[in-house]
Design a protein around this motif. Structure first.
Motif, PDB file in Angstrom:
ATOM      1  N   GLU A 121      49.269 -19.211 -41.165  1.00 59.90           N
ATOM      2  CA  GLU A 121      51.086 -18.797 -40.405  1.00 59.90           C
ATOM      3  C   GLU A 121      51.885 -17.597 -41.132  1.00 59.90           C
ATOM      4  O   GLU A 121      52.726 -17.235 -40.251  1.00 59.90           O
ATOM      5  CB  GLU A 121      51.579 -20.130 -41.316  1.00 59.90           C
ATOM      6  CG  GLU A 121      51.208 -21.267 -40.850  1.00 59.90           C
ATOM      7  CD  GLU A 121      51.262 -21.447 -39.180  1.00 59.90           C
ATOM      8  OE1 GLU A 121      51.919 -21.439 -38.270  1.00 59.90           O
ATOM      9  OE2 GLU A 121      50.217 -21.587 -38.536  1.00 59.90           O
ATOM     10  N   ASP A 125      53.675 -15.416 -38.643  1.00 56.98           N
ATOM     11  CA  ASP A 125      55.370 -14.905 -39.104  1.00 56.98           C
ATOM     12  C   ASP A 125      55.666 -13.323 -39.073  1.00 56.98           C
ATOM     13  O   ASP A 125      56.188 -12.577 -38.844  1.00 56.98           O
ATOM     14  CB  ASP A 125      55.694 -15.053 -40.287  1.00 56.98           C
ATOM     15  CG  ASP A 125      55.635 -17.099 -39.559  1.00 56.98           C
ATOM     16  OD1 ASP A 125      55.581 -17.468 -38.633  1.00 56.98           O
ATOM     17  OD2 ASP A 125      55.712 -17.466 -41.170  1.00 56.98           O
ATOM     18  N   ASP A 256      57.808 -23.839 -44.795  1.00 60.47           N
ATOM     19  CA  ASP A 256      58.099 -23.711 -43.825  1.00 60.47           C
ATOM     20  C   ASP A 256      58.768 -24.281 -43.052  1.00 60.47           C
ATOM     21  O   ASP A 256      60.202 -23.412 -42.670  1.00 60.47           O
ATOM     22  CB  ASP A 256      56.896 -23.356 -43.290  1.00 60.47           C
ATOM     23  CG  ASP A 256      56.372 -22.317 -43.809  1.00 60.47           C
ATOM     24  OD1 ASP A 256      56.263 -20.935 -43.961  1.00 60.47           O
ATOM     25  OD2 ASP A 256      54.702 -22.420 -42.558  1.00 60.47           O
ATOM     26  N   ALA A 257      59.125 -25.497 -42.567  1.00 63.99           N
ATOM     27  CA  ALA A 257      59.975 -26.678 -42.312  1.00 63.99           C
ATOM     28  C   ALA A 257      61.265 -26.099 -42.725  1.00 63.99           C
ATOM     29  O   ALA A 257      62.746 -26.422 -42.566  1.00 63.99           O
ATOM     30  CB  ALA A 257      59.428 -28.114 -42.509  1.00 63.99           C
ATOM     31  N   LYS A 259      63.063 -23.391 -44.332  1.00 58.70           N
ATOM     32  CA  LYS A 259      63.413 -22.390 -43.956  1.00 58.70           C
ATOM     33  C   LYS A 259      63.851 -22.226 -42.542  1.00 58.70           C
ATOM     34  O   LYS A 259      65.234 -21.915 -41.879  1.00 58.70           O
ATOM     35  CB  LYS A 259      62.435 -20.916 -44.476  1.00 58.70           C
ATOM     36  CG  LYS A 259      61.905 -20.830 -45.597  1.00 58.70           C
ATOM     37  CD  LYS A 259      61.391 -20.067 -45.671  1.00 58.70           C
ATOM     38  CE  LYS A 259      59.572 -20.305 -45.446  1.00 58.70           C
ATOM     39  NZ  LYS A 259      58.102 -19.242 -45.955  1.00 58.70           N
ATOM     40  N   ASP A 260      63.369 -23.535 -41.744  1.00 54.52           N
ATOM     41  CA  ASP A 260      63.458 -23.127 -40.455  1.00 54.52           C
ATOM     42  C   ASP A 260      64.860 -23.912 -40.309  1.00 54.52           C
ATOM     43  O   ASP A 260      65.932 -23.686 -40.173  1.00 54.52           O
ATOM     44  CB  ASP A 260      61.836 -24.063 -39.604  1.00 54.52           C
ATOM     45  CG  ASP A 260      60.918 -23.389 -38.970  1.00 54.52           C
ATOM     46  OD1 ASP A 260      61.500 -22.127 -39.316  1.00 54.52           O
ATOM     47  OD2 ASP A 260      59.762 -23.661 -38.444  1.00 54.52           O
ATOM     48  N   ALA A 263      67.689 -22.163 -41.591  1.00 57.13           N
ATOM     49  CA  ALA A 263      68.224 -21.458 -39.640  1.00 57.13           C
ATOM     50  C   ALA A 263      68.680 -21.651 -38.665  1.00 57.13           C
ATOM     51  O   ALA A 263      69.421 -22.042 -38.153  1.00 57.13           O
ATOM     52  CB  ALA A 263      66.655 -20.623 -39.401  1.00 57.13           C
ATOM     53  N   SER A 264      68.229 -23.576 -38.686  1.00 57.61           N
ATOM     54  CA  SER A 264      68.532 -24.441 -37.920  1.00 57.61           C
ATOM     55  C   SER A 264      70.236 -24.471 -38.027  1.00 57.61           C
ATOM     56  O   SER A 264      71.239 -24.913 -36.873  1.00 57.61           O
ATOM     57  CB  SER A 264      67.775 -25.396 -37.775  1.00 57.61           C
ATOM     58  OG  SER A 264      66.096 -25.146 -37.053  1.00 57.61           O
ATOM     59  N   GLU A 267      72.177 -21.837 -37.492  1.00 58.52           N
ATOM     60  CA  GLU A 267      72.259 -20.787 -35.995  1.00 58.52           C
ATOM     61  C   GLU A 267      72.723 -21.866 -35.069  1.00 58.52           C
ATOM     62  O   GLU A 267      72.620 -21.905 -33.499  1.00 58.52           O
ATOM     63  CB  GLU A 267      70.663 -20.396 -35.376  1.00 58.52           C
ATOM     64  CG  GLU A 267      70.380 -19.755 -36.312  1.00 58.52           C
ATOM     65  CD  GLU A 267      68.713 -18.779 -36.512  1.00 58.52           C
ATOM     66  OE1 GLU A 267      68.223 -19.064 -35.464  1.00 58.52           O
ATOM     67  OE2 GLU A 267      69.051 -17.454 -36.669  1.00 58.52           O
ATOM     68  N   CYS A 323      69.053 -30.700 -40.556  1.00 55.62           N
ATOM     69  CA  CYS A 323      68.431 -29.833 -41.717  1.00 55.62           C
ATOM     70  C   CYS A 323      68.306 -31.651 -42.927  1.00 55.62           C
ATOM     71  O   CYS A 323      67.181 -30.835 -43.755  1.00 55.62           O
ATOM     72  CB  CYS A 323      68.573 -28.828 -42.092  1.00 55.62           C
ATOM     73  SG  CYS A 323      71.105 -28.732 -42.945  1.00 55.62           S
ATOM     74  N   TYR A 371      72.485 -17.618 -45.650  1.00 56.40           N
ATOM     75  CA  TYR A 371      71.796 -16.850 -44.400  1.00 56.40           C
ATOM     76  C   TYR A 371      72.563 -15.837 -43.672  1.00 56.40           C
ATOM     77  O   TYR A 371      74.053 -15.298 -44.312  1.00 56.40           O
ATOM     78  CB  TYR A 371      72.470 -17.850 -43.023  1.00 56.40           C
ATOM     79  CG  TYR A 371      71.765 -17.584 -41.374  1.00 56.40           C
ATOM     80  CD1 TYR A 371      70.967 -17.392 -41.000  1.00 56.40           C
ATOM     81  CD2 TYR A 371      72.847 -16.061 -41.494  1.00 56.40           C
ATOM     82  CE1 TYR A 371      70.667 -17.623 -40.339  1.00 56.40           C
ATOM     83  CE2 TYR A 371      72.677 -16.433 -39.852  1.00 56.40           C
ATOM     84  CZ  TYR A 371      70.769 -17.142 -39.456  1.00 56.40           C
ATOM     85  OH  TYR A 371      71.488 -15.928 -37.522  1.00 56.40           O
ATOM     86  N   ASP A 399      62.548 -16.402 -47.061  1.00 51.62           N
ATOM     87  CA  ASP A 399      61.468 -15.994 -46.390  1.00 51.62           C
ATOM     88  C   ASP A 399      60.952 -14.078 -46.754  1.00 51.62           C
ATOM     89  O   ASP A 399      61.138 -13.912 -47.446  1.00 51.62           O
ATOM     90  CB  ASP A 399      62.555 -15.856 -44.751  1.00 51.62           C
ATOM     91  CG  ASP A 399      63.175 -15.066 -44.810  1.00 51.62           C
ATOM     92  OD1 ASP A 399      63.662 -13.652 -45.393  1.00 51.62           O
ATOM     93  OD2 ASP A 399      63.943 -15.362 -43.591  1.00 51.62           O
TER      94      ASP A 399
END
Ligand SMILES: O=C(O)CCC(=O)C(=O)O
Ligand SMILES: [Fe+2]
Length: 517
Positions: A121, A125, A256-257, A259-260, A263-264, A267, A323, A371, A399
């Protein structure tokens, strides 16, 4: 992203507005030249907003041999390598399968090959991170010189092949001569990256030192391993105040989820996010930019959310839905890691494993999502100013962008993004409350650099209990005080300490000074 210059050159090949030239006038060579000179690849072209494929990419109409049909019933063989080293019968079967697949297909997939999925993974990335860098950054690697260890370009056969392909490429020669770290781009270098610190007095005087990584594997089952790990934790806490842990039990897909998830949140549409914007610290979830905005001399290049997770768990509706689930799942797992870390730190100080936990150090958790957007002039600002954390212990998920630095022996040292690792650091409250033989375990200053590349995402989990007003006093641990080692700090409540820290802001000074006797 493209600069104006790049955009201008691209107009030559942008068929949105430009008339497609007739066959006679079409100067493919000039188009290729213009494309190559952008050094931005196909991605650069897409970044300018084109909606039509420029002529140089258009395949001839006999693109697919009419006798070839796609057949969905065929399946590329998958070969399971499990047991290949230990089991001669399995090996024999695998050899047969490889032979057959090579003969009939020339292609096969392998599973159980020994590369952990988190490495796979991270590698994917890493590839994305390289290509999604700022064009100016990436351009430095653009070359057709195949003697280079690392090359980036679009279509290695650009000037030879009849049609250009819709993709950009990097190549890295990694064996038999391993590349030097500086021969690879830092965004995807990772495993070969030695630590670099610069002596501020001389730009050329670079030292290489190793940032501690502690492997927690076997900590519960193997008393000898545990003893060694306790020693390593003690040593790292004393000399660095920071270390990274691997094999901590949190699966990489959860990391990973998370960190996503961070970001979500950031964003999301501004209008949605705005609903959470507040500086009211009694709220379970706050989003804002610079908690100390009106108090510090300089503003940082980052936005932050802060969620109070424990000891009073938030109600689902008190967390943003984008999140929510992962924040609860991930922090639940961090609480378990925290349990282990507080035991290790207690043992490293020479106390009973449960000592710090019994003091309530592991009960409260604040999750702080950071962020750091890409910054056009990173040399002018910072992502997070120099500070020490106002908690007992921090467990940080970062990250692979990099930028976190620790002040170690008067040098700023990078904390290298390490796949699967969590960064752990000692906070002010542990330094003050443990008072291990004259402040032995340090709450160390750190900062985050702004970066041309971004966004950088991190989630810091602060073990502290500022959300509940307890009158519990924290001060030097009685067991560690003696005539030779008198208390250095006065007792304080978490609320008093946090209020002082928050009002002071990240002004570069230590909050501990205020509580020193
Ligand atoms: O973003 C990071 O890596 C560190 C952030 C940090 O130091 C903090 O939130 O206290
Ligand atoms: Fe911090």
């Amino acid at each position: 992203m493209c600069n104006l210059n790049t955009k201008k050159k691209m107009e030559v090949i942008n068929t949105n507005e430009v008339q497609v030239p007739s066959e006679a006038k079409y100067d493919r060579k000039a188009e290729l030249q213009a494309f190559d000179e952008t050094k931005a690849g196909v991605k650069g072209l897409v970044d300018t907003g084109i909606t039509k494929v420029p002529k140089l990419f258009v395949q001839p109409s006999n693109i697919e041999d009419s006798t070839i049909h796609s057949n969905k019933n065929f399946k590329v063989p998958i070969i399971d390598l499990d047991g290949i080293k230990e089991d001669p019968i399995k090996r024999k079967n695998i050899v047969q399968e490889v032979g057959q697949a090579s003969e009939t297909w020339g292609f096969f997939q392998v599973i159980n090959h020994g590369i952990p999925s988190h490495v796979l993974e991270e590698m994917k990335d890493g590839v994305i991170s390289f290509f999604e860098q700022d064009t100016e950054e990436k351009k430095q690697w653009y070359t057709r010189d195949l003697t280079k260890v690392f090359t980036f370009n679009s279509n290695f056969d650009l000037f030879g092949a009849p049609v250009t392909n819709w993709r950009d490429t990097f190549t890295a020669t990694t064996a038999p001569i391993p590349p030097k770290p500086e021969e690879l781009p830092s965004v995807c270098r990772m495993f070969v990256q030695p630590l670099k610190i610069e002596d501020p007095r001389s730009r050329n005087n670079k030292k290489f030192i190793k940032f501690p990584i502690i492997d927690l594997d076997g900590i519960m089952e193997d008393p000898i391993k545990r003893k060694n790990i306790v020693q390593e934790v003690g040593h790292a806490s004393e000399s660095w105040g920071f270390f990274q842990v691997i094999n901590h039990g949190i699966p990489s897909h959860v990391m990973d989820a998370m960190k996503d998830g961070v970001a979500s949140f950031f964003e999301q549409d501004t209008e949605v996010k705005k609903q959470w914007y507040t500086r009211d610290l009694t709220k379970e979830f706050t989003f804002n930019s610079n908690f100390d905005l009106f108090r510090t001399p300089v503003t940082n290049w980052r936005d932050t959310f802060r969620a109070t997770i424990a000891p009073i768990p938030p109600k689902p509706e008190q967390l943003p839905s984008v999140c929510r689930d992962i924040l609860l799942e991930y922090t639940n797992q961090v609480m378990n890691v925290g349990d282990t870390l507080f035991e290790l730190v207690s043992e490293a100080i020479g106390l009973e494993p449960n000592h710090l936990k019994d003091m309530g150090c592991a009960e409260g958790l604040l999750a702080i999502g950071q962020y750091y957007p890409a910054c056009p002039q990173p040399e002018l600002t910072l992502g997070t100013s120099k500070h020490a954390d106002n908690d007992f212990l921090t467990v940080l998920l970062q990250d692979n962008i990099g930028g976190l630095q620790v002040l170690h022996q008067n040098h700023w040292v990078d904390v290298p993004p390490t796949p699967g690792a969590l960064v752990v650091n000692i906070g002010d409250l542990l330094q003050a409350s443990s008072l291990i033989t004259n402040d032995k375990f340090k709450s160390v200053d750190h900062r985050v650099l702004a970066n041309k590349v971004g966004p950088r995402i991190s989630l810091a989990c602060f073990f502290m209990t500022n959300c509940v007003t307890t009158h519990r006093l924290y001060g030097p641990i009685k067991e560690l005080i003696s005539e030779q080692n008198p208390p250095k700090y006065r007792e304080t409540t978490i609320k008093e300490f946090t209020t002082y820290f928050n009002n002071k802001g990240l002004d570069g000074t230590s909050a501990l000074l205020h509580f020193r006797l």
